[in-house]
Design a protein around this motif. Structure first.
Motif, PDB file in Angstrom:
ATOM      1  N   ILE A 165      -3.035   6.652   4.907  1.00  0.00           N
ATOM      2  CA  ILE A 165      -4.400   6.571   4.401  1.00  0.00           C
ATOM      3  C   ILE A 165      -5.325   5.959   5.454  1.00  0.00           C
ATOM      4  N   CYS A 166      -4.808   4.977   6.188  1.00  0.00           N
ATOM      5  CA  CYS A 166      -5.617   4.366   7.249  1.00  0.00           C
ATOM      6  C   CYS A 166      -5.964   5.384   8.337  1.00  0.00           C
ATOM      7  N   MET A 167      -5.056   6.289   8.619  1.00  0.00           N
ATOM      8  CA  MET A 167      -5.344   7.320   9.606  1.00  0.00           C
ATOM      9  C   MET A 167      -6.496   8.214   9.149  1.00  0.00           C
ATOM     10  N   LEU A 168      -6.567   8.461   7.851  1.00  0.00           N
ATOM     11  CA  LEU A 168      -7.685   9.237   7.322  1.00  0.00           C
ATOM     12  C   LEU A 168      -8.993   8.489   7.524  1.00  0.00           C
ATOM     13  N   GLY A 169      -8.951   7.185   7.279  1.00  0.00           N
ATOM     14  CA  GLY A 169     -10.139   6.375   7.501  1.00  0.00           C
ATOM     15  C   GLY A 169     -10.564   6.375   8.959  1.00  0.00           C
ATOM     16  N   MET A 170      -9.589   6.292   9.858  1.00  0.00           N
ATOM     17  CA  MET A 170      -9.925   6.303  11.280  1.00  0.00           C
ATOM     18  C   MET A 170     -10.472   7.657  11.711  1.00  0.00           C
ATOM     19  N   GLY A 171      -9.989   8.721  11.063  1.00  0.00           N
ATOM     20  CA  GLY A 171     -10.499  10.049  11.398  1.00  0.00           C
ATOM     21  C   GLY A 171     -11.994  10.162  11.151  1.00  0.00           C
ATOM     22  N   LEU A 172     -12.496   9.442  10.163  1.00  0.00           N
ATOM     23  CA  LEU A 172     -13.933   9.439   9.898  1.00  0.00           C
ATOM     24  C   LEU A 172     -14.705   8.871  11.079  1.00  0.00           C
ATOM     25  N   VAL A 173     -14.104   7.922  11.771  1.00  0.00           N
ATOM     26  CA  VAL A 173     -14.761   7.323  12.935  1.00  0.00           C
ATOM     27  C   VAL A 173     -14.813   8.320  14.082  1.00  0.00           C
ATOM     28  N   PHE A 174     -13.704   9.006  14.337  1.00  0.00           N
ATOM     29  CA  PHE A 174     -13.662   9.951  15.450  1.00  0.00           C
ATOM     30  C   PHE A 174     -14.566  11.155  15.207  1.00  0.00           C
ATOM     31  N   LEU A 176     -18.553   2.878   8.721  1.00  0.00           N
ATOM     32  CA  LEU A 176     -18.508   1.988   7.564  1.00  0.00           C
ATOM     33  C   LEU A 176     -17.568   2.522   6.490  1.00  0.00           C
ATOM     34  N   LEU A 177     -17.645   3.811   6.238  1.00  0.00           N
ATOM     35  CA  LEU A 177     -16.791   4.411   5.223  1.00  0.00           C
ATOM     36  C   LEU A 177     -15.327   4.330   5.620  1.00  0.00           C
ATOM     37  N   GLY A 178     -15.032   4.668   6.884  1.00  0.00           N
ATOM     38  CA  GLY A 178     -13.651   4.582   7.364  1.00  0.00           C
ATOM     39  C   GLY A 178     -13.130   3.160   7.325  1.00  0.00           C
ATOM     40  N   GLY A 179     -13.962   2.185   7.701  1.00  0.00           N
ATOM     41  CA  GLY A 179     -13.550   0.789   7.659  1.00  0.00           C
ATOM     42  C   GLY A 179     -13.279   0.310   6.252  1.00  0.00           C
ATOM     43  N   ALA A 180     -14.103   0.765   5.297  1.00  0.00           N
ATOM     44  CA  ALA A 180     -13.897   0.386   3.901  1.00  0.00           C
ATOM     45  C   ALA A 180     -12.557   0.897   3.383  1.00  0.00           C
ATOM     46  N   VAL A 181     -12.185   2.094   3.804  1.00  0.00           N
ATOM     47  CA  VAL A 181     -10.912   2.680   3.379  1.00  0.00           C
ATOM     48  C   VAL A 181      -9.740   1.825   3.855  1.00  0.00           C
ATOM     49  N   VAL A 182      -9.741   1.466   5.154  1.00  0.00           N
ATOM     50  CA  VAL A 182      -8.594   0.744   5.694  1.00  0.00           C
ATOM     51  C   VAL A 182      -8.504  -0.679   5.149  1.00  0.00           C
ATOM     52  N   ILE A 183      -9.636  -1.329   4.905  1.00  0.00           N
ATOM     53  CA  ILE A 183      -9.584  -2.681   4.356  1.00  0.00           C
ATOM     54  C   ILE A 183      -9.051  -2.667   2.928  1.00  0.00           C
ATOM     55  N   LEU A 184      -9.481  -1.706   2.125  1.00  0.00           N
ATOM     56  CA  LEU A 184      -8.976  -1.600   0.758  1.00  0.00           C
ATOM     57  C   LEU A 184      -7.465  -1.380   0.762  1.00  0.00           C
ATOM     58  N   VAL A 185      -6.999  -0.507   1.640  1.00  0.00           N
ATOM     59  CA  VAL A 185      -5.560  -0.243   1.739  1.00  0.00           C
ATOM     60  C   VAL A 185      -4.807  -1.503   2.140  1.00  0.00           C
ATOM     61  N   LEU A 186      -5.360  -2.263   3.077  1.00  0.00           N
ATOM     62  CA  LEU A 186      -4.720  -3.495   3.534  1.00  0.00           C
ATOM     63  C   LEU A 186      -4.564  -4.493   2.393  1.00  0.00           C
ATOM     64  N   VAL A 187      -5.602  -4.664   1.609  1.00  0.00           N
ATOM     65  CA  VAL A 187      -5.550  -5.608   0.491  1.00  0.00           C
ATOM     66  C   VAL A 187      -4.462  -5.203  -0.498  1.00  0.00           C
ATOM     67  N   VAL A 188      -4.408  -3.928  -0.831  1.00  0.00           N
ATOM     68  CA  VAL A 188      -3.394  -3.437  -1.773  1.00  0.00           C
ATOM     69  C   VAL A 188      -1.992  -3.626  -1.194  1.00  0.00           C
ATOM     70  N   HIS A 189      -1.828  -3.314   0.101  1.00  0.00           N
ATOM     71  CA  HIS A 189      -0.519  -3.442   0.749  1.00  0.00           C
ATOM     72  C   HIS A 189      -0.040  -4.887   0.735  1.00  0.00           C
ATOM     73  N   ALA A 190      -0.928  -5.826   1.070  1.00  0.00           N
ATOM     74  CA  ALA A 190      -0.552  -7.239   1.089  1.00  0.00           C
ATOM     75  C   ALA A 190      -0.210  -7.730  -0.321  1.00  0.00           C
TER      76      ALA A 190
END
Length: 295
Positions: A128-137, A261-275
């Motif tokens: 999922i984080c890779m999808l978020g990073m794809g938004l940046v690229f 911003l959208l990609g960053g929001a995705v990865v932070i949400l995933v991180l919180v859930v993972h932790a």
């Protein structure tokens, strides 16, 4: 109640990444070329950590693991240099989001070189984080920052490699190899740097970066690999995605793009859930195996 290994590692990596999140801001405030920043922060890190290693008789650890310690120092020097060059060639928001690929590299290296099984939740989080990073690229203005983005991607690979190495050789003293990495990066940058042409304010920013911020951040993050898998430690670099972006946006008005911003929001949400899932599983293990506490 005594903290478990997972909890100790969690505290270390969170504190380390919070300190690290100021890196982009300080690089901007230094307001000089990238090689000069690499030189001074590497040299200052070597001075402060090298002194602590000498006073604490830590240099003996180099004799026990000379080659792995050298490899870690080289990777740390490379990470430091690549990050600075990335920030000099792209928005800080882009750079820290691209660093979210570090867990992918750590998972790959850990699987290949250590034979570690990667938890399903971690693999899902990475995907999922890779999808978020794809938004940046794919976001607006991305082509103009391609060089900086590639520097950031190379830094992420080096982060994954170093965390895997430290996981494989836990006896490596993090402080010693960080000091060595600082010296190596300073030596590599010196021919291209202009270290004696700055004003007092810029030297002050570089001193804060090299003597306080980077040593604390790097020692805490690298020490966390004794308690967490390299993949999980790398995943927490995503905290910098939010905080690193916030500092330069808030204090320097470097506005990130909507896609970043959208990609960053995705990865932070995933991180919180993972932790959160990781802590729940840890508590379950502690209930089933009380003797696991502190191990």
């Amino acid at each position: 109640m005594q903290a478990s290994s997972y909890q100790r590692g969690l505290i270390m990596v969170i504190l380390g990444v919070v300190f690290l999140s100021f890196d982009g801001l300080l690089i901007r405030l230094a307001a000089t070329d990238g090689w000069t920043i690499v030189f001074w922060r590497g040299l200052l890190m070597f001075c402060v950590l090298g002194l602590l290693c000498w006073l604490g008789n830590r240099l003996a650890t180099l004799r026990r693991h000379p080659f792995s310690s050298l490899a870690s120092a080289l990777l740390l020097g490379l990470i430091s240099s690549l990050f600075v060059l990335a920030v000099m060639n792209a928005n800080v928001a882009n750079v820290v989001v691209i660093l979210s690929t570090a867990p992918l590299f750590a998972a790959l290296f850990s699987r290949v070189f250590l034979g570690e099984k990667v938890a399903l939740r971690t693999l899902v989080a990475i995907a999922i984080c890779m999808l978020g990073m794809g938004l940046v690229f794919m976001g607006e203005g991305a082509m103009g920052m391609l060089v900086g983005n590639l520097y950031a991607l190379a830094a992420a690979a080096a982060i994954g490699g170093n965390l895997t190495l430290l996981r494989r050789y836990p006896a490596i003293d993090p402080m010693t190899v960080i000091a060595g990495g600082g010296l190596l990066s300073a030596a590599a940058a010196l021919p291209m740097a202009s270290p004696l042409e700055l004003d007092a304010q810029r030297y002050g920013v570089l001193a804060l970066m090299g003597l306080v911020q980077m040593p604390l951040a790097t020692v805490l993050i690298n020490s966390a690999t004794r308690y967490l898998s390299s993949t999980e430690v790398a995943l927490f670099y995503l905290v910098e995605t939010a905080l690193g972006t916030l500092w330069v946006w808030w204090l320097l008005a470097e506005t990130p793009t909507t896609s970043t911003l959208l990609g960053g929001a995705v990865v932070i949400l995933v991180l919180v859930v993972h932790a959160w899932i990781g802590l729940r599983l840890e508590r379950q293990r502690l209930r089933l195996y009380p003797g696991f506490i502190g191990q």
